[in-house]
Write an enzyme that holds these catalytic residues in place. Structure first.
Site, PDB file in Angstrom:
ATOM      1  N   ASP A   1       6.120   4.122   4.733  1.00 16.61           N
ATOM      2  CA  ASP A   1       6.907   3.064   5.385  1.00 16.61           C
ATOM      3  C   ASP A   1       6.961   1.767   4.577  1.00 16.61           C
ATOM      4  OD1 ASP A   1       4.192   3.081   6.039  1.00 16.61           O
ATOM      5  OD2 ASP A   1       4.475   2.009   7.912  1.00 16.61           O
ATOM      6  N   HIS A   2       6.276   1.715   3.450  1.00 19.33           N
ATOM      7  CA  HIS A   2       6.331   0.490   2.627  1.00 19.33           C
ATOM      8  C   HIS A   2       6.801   0.730   1.193  1.00 19.33           C
ATOM      9  CE1 HIS A   2       4.537  -1.375   6.046  1.00 19.33           C
ATOM     10  NE2 HIS A   2       3.564  -0.492   6.028  1.00 19.33           N
TER      11      HIS A   2
ATOM     12  N   HIS B   1       4.370  -5.395   7.877  1.00 17.45           N
ATOM     13  CA  HIS B   1       4.998  -5.324   9.199  1.00 17.45           C
ATOM     14  C   HIS B   1       5.183  -6.777   9.644  1.00 17.45           C
ATOM     15  CE1 HIS B   1       4.619  -0.976   9.721  1.00 17.45           C
ATOM     16  NE2 HIS B   1       3.467  -1.103   9.077  1.00 17.45           N
TER      17      HIS B   1
ATOM     18  N   HIS C   1       0.828  -1.215   0.000  1.00 13.83           N
ATOM     19  CA  HIS C   1       0.000   0.000   0.000  1.00 13.83           C
ATOM     20  C   HIS C   1       0.854   1.253   0.000  1.00 13.83           C
ATOM     21  CE1 HIS C   1       0.481  -0.577   4.424  1.00 13.83           C
ATOM     22  NE2 HIS C   1       0.446   0.744   4.472  1.00 13.83           N
TER      23      HIS C   1
ATOM     24  N   HIS D   1      -6.691  -0.929   5.015  1.00 18.14           N
ATOM     25  CA  HIS D   1      -5.727   0.019   5.577  1.00 18.14           C
ATOM     26  C   HIS D   1      -5.537   1.232   4.656  1.00 18.14           C
ATOM     27  CE1 HIS D   1      -2.327   1.207   8.047  1.00 18.14           C
ATOM     28  NE2 HIS D   1      -1.640   1.383   6.942  1.00 18.14           N
TER      29      HIS D   1
ATOM     30  N   HIS E   1       1.887   3.882   1.484  1.00 18.75           N
ATOM     31  CA  HIS E   1       2.322   4.664   2.642  1.00 18.75           C
ATOM     32  C   HIS E   1       3.846   4.655   2.689  1.00 18.75           C
ATOM     33  CE1 HIS E   1      -1.647   4.356   5.158  1.00 18.75           C
ATOM     34  NE2 HIS E   1      -1.653   5.392   4.341  1.00 18.75           N
TER      35      HIS E   1
ATOM     36  N   TYR F   1      -8.092   5.810  12.580  1.00 21.66           N
ATOM     37  CA  TYR F   1      -8.988   6.145  11.472  1.00 21.66           C
ATOM     38  C   TYR F   1     -10.382   6.488  11.995  1.00 21.66           C
ATOM     39  CZ  TYR F   1      -5.647   3.917   8.190  1.00 21.66           C
ATOM     40  OH  TYR F   1      -4.553   3.566   7.442  1.00 21.66           O
TER      41      TYR F   1
HETATM   42 ZN   LIG Z   1       0.368   1.960   6.203  1.00 18.13          ZN
END
Ligand SMILES: [Zn+2]
Length: 293
Positions: A108-109, A244, A104, A179, A106, A210
């Site tokens: 951090d990925h 994660h 996705h 997510h 974001h 959220y």
């Molecule tokens: Zn994320």
């Protein structure tokens, strides 16, 4: 220092140098993250062709085929050089990386996706919603406002259930909106412990902070989460990986035994849905008095 304390201090020094960790990747300027997310670990094998090359807390998966390699997720922007080095160490030159998949949009990925794409010329694959988010570089995120990363142009748009193929290996996209709107899980087959195994890289299913009720930016968020849970639950899934790694029972810092507490896709989805239901109930309880007024 008393002798006993000195001995203890020396043994602690010995222990720490025996497992000398590599230095953390630098902190990002605009985005603070956990140390584990920036802690490089030695790459380790997941299957005959699949390798974990991410950090202690953020997955990056390299799959080597007979026609080049596939990368799934990159972690943070500052992981780019490390990933290129890891690939080289596993015999994958930049020009041999052919496809980049992701979970996705974001930071951090997919934070290093733009850098890896530039350095390798690999084709970036994603669905239409993810493509929009990647092109916008994390600006005006539905839940987090700005969470900026170097923008990425998706070159191949995939549909739900579509398969991309490289060197005879097939990677199937499963839309698991939850997510993020464009969240995608990927499945492929590899040999694990001498047997063919369905590997599932299932996307995050959390809803951190959220707004789930009356969200003007995302009116059908609850329906989408339900669809995401149901899809993950039904994935072909002999071995589960997640963006994660700890969410599916992996501990990449322990490269000798990184998968001590394996979770099934069903258990992963059940656990996430239980947490989601709890958050939803709390938000409904808070919203109820205002509705009566
Ligand atoms: Zn994320």
């Amino acid at each position: 220092m008393r002798p006993a304390l000195l001995a203890l201090a020396l043994s602690l020094i010995a222990a720490s140098s025996a497992t000398a960790a590599e230095p953390l990747l630098p902190e990002a300027r605009a985005y603070s993250s956990q140390d584990a997310w920036r802690q490089p670990v030695a790459p380790f094998r997941i299957g005959e062709r699949s390798w974990y090359i991410g950090t202690a807390g953020l997955s990056a998966i390299l799959v080597k085929t007979d026609a080049g390699a596939v990368l799934i997720d990159t972690g943070l922007p500052q992981a780019g050089d490390m990933l290129l080095q890891r690939m080289r160490a596993l015999g994958v030159e930049p020009s041999q990386l052919k496809l980049i998949l992701h979970s996705h949009a974001h930071i951090d990925h997919i934070g290093a996706l733009a850098q890896i794409q530039r350095a390798t010329g690999a084709q970036v694959v994603g669905n239409a919603e993810a493509a929009v988010l990647l092109a916008r570089g994390g600006s005006d995120d539905i839940h987090f406002s700005d969470m900026l990363f170097p923008p990425v142009q998706v070159q191949r748009i995939v549909m739900d259930g579509e398969t991309v193929e490289l060197g005879g290996m097939r990677f199937t996209a499963h839309f698991t909106p939850a997510h993020t709107p464009g969240s995608t899980s990927w499945t492929w087959d590899d040999r694990v412990d001498g047997k063919t195994a369905h590997i599932a890289y299932a996307d995050s299913l959390s809803a951190p902070g959220y707004q789930l009720i009356d969200n003007p930016r995302y009116p059908h968020i609850v329906d989408d989460f339900r669809r995401g849970f149901a899809t993950v639950r039904a994935l072909p899934c002999d071995l589960l990986l997640t963006p994660h790694p700890d969410a599916s029972g992996w501990n990449p810092a322990d490269t000798a035994a990184p998968h001590k507490n394996p979770l099934s896709c069903r258990a992963y989805a059940d656990k996430a849905e239980a947490a989601f239901d709890k958050t939803l109930a709390e938000q409904r309880a808070k919203a109820a008095p205002q509705e009566k007024r």
